[in-house]
Structure formats: structure tokens, C-alpha cells
Scaffold this active site. Sequence first.
Site, short mmCIF file in Angstrom:
data_model
loop_
_atom_site.label_atom_id
_atom_site.label_comp_id
_atom_site.label_asym_id
_atom_site.label_seq_id
_atom_site.Cartn_x
_atom_site.Cartn_y
_atom_site.Cartn_z
N TYR A 135 36.65 53.76 16.80
CA TYR A 135 37.34 53.88 15.52
C TYR A 135 36.58 53.04 14.51
CZ TYR A 135 41.25 53.77 12.13
OH TYR A 135 42.05 53.86 11.01
N LYS A 164 36.77 58.25 15.77
CA LYS A 164 37.64 58.46 14.61
C LYS A 164 36.88 57.79 13.47
CE LYS A 164 42.18 57.38 12.70
NZ LYS A 164 43.47 56.71 12.94
#
Length: 182
Positions: A135, A164
Amino acid sequence: MEQLYGTGVALVTPFATDGSLDLQALRRIVRHSINGGVDYLVVLGTTGESVTLEPQEKEKVIQTVISENDGALPLVIGIGGNHTAKVVEELKKSDLSAFDAVLSVSPYYNKPTQEGIYRHYKALAEASPKPIILYNVPGRTGSNMLPETVARIARDCPNVVAIKEACGNMDQIRELINTVPS
């Protein structure tokens, strides 16, 4: 990791007016997400107030989501932080049997170098019994995981399966798409 294709929803952690967890509201959010057609749920990501919850509160959130989901959708759990050894320890001691993957935010506040980011995720990959989703959210962490670092992690850590990406820079995202394996 085909079960994680599509739209995943990062679940919020609702609170009552007295500051306690509102587990009934969390159950409604899970049902609403399932009925709304999402493909998987993310539990205790940064959206879910994970850094401000006590361990017993996290466990209540986890158990509530697992129970309410009842196997309907794949589950991803957020386990991250800026202290690599503590994140590794959490990965090792957590019961991840109900989860399909781990979403882990890049170390925040410390502003690690690209080598530091690489070493952080390499340690997590070696410790995790589940696939890891990187992320990158530079606006929150204070550091940006560059495409060459992501590619190196992907090459060296086979259980890192996705990212992400929240850098907000379309040129960087294009470079990332062209740099990392599918």
C-alpha cells in the site's frame, strides 16, 4: 489471487457517541457491502482506524466481520506500521486463517529510503503466511514507493501479489504498470 480481482471495500470502523465500537453498525456495513456487489472486504486497513484501536478492539472488529461475512466474500486484513520488527511479530502471531491476503501500508512517519522500504517489505514477505498487498500512500506516510522499488519487491518476494497505489501521479502509475510483472 484471482479471488481478489474486482472491487474491494476498505471497511470503516464505526464508533458510538461514547467512543466505543459500534459493532451493530459494522455488521450493517458488512451486509451493505456484500449486498452492494463488492468482490472482497478489507478489514482494519488505515480507513478502519487500525492505528488507533486497542488490540482487544481490533479482535472484536475482526470477529464481527468474519461472523457477518460468513464466507460470502474473500477477506483482506490490514497489518502494517512503521516498526518493521513489530509488524513481523504481528504477522507471525496473528491467526490469519480467515483471510486471503494482508494489506500492508508503507512505513509512515520515518520517511524511509527506497532501500528501507524494500527491506521492510522483504522482512514482511518472509514472515507472512499469506500473500501481501503493498500500500503506497505518500500523502499519509511521508514517503513514496517508487516503481523500481515495487518491481524489485515483486521480483524478490513471490508472495507480494499486488499494490494499492495512492500516489496520485498518473505518470508514476503508468511507469509502475510498465515495470512490474502482471
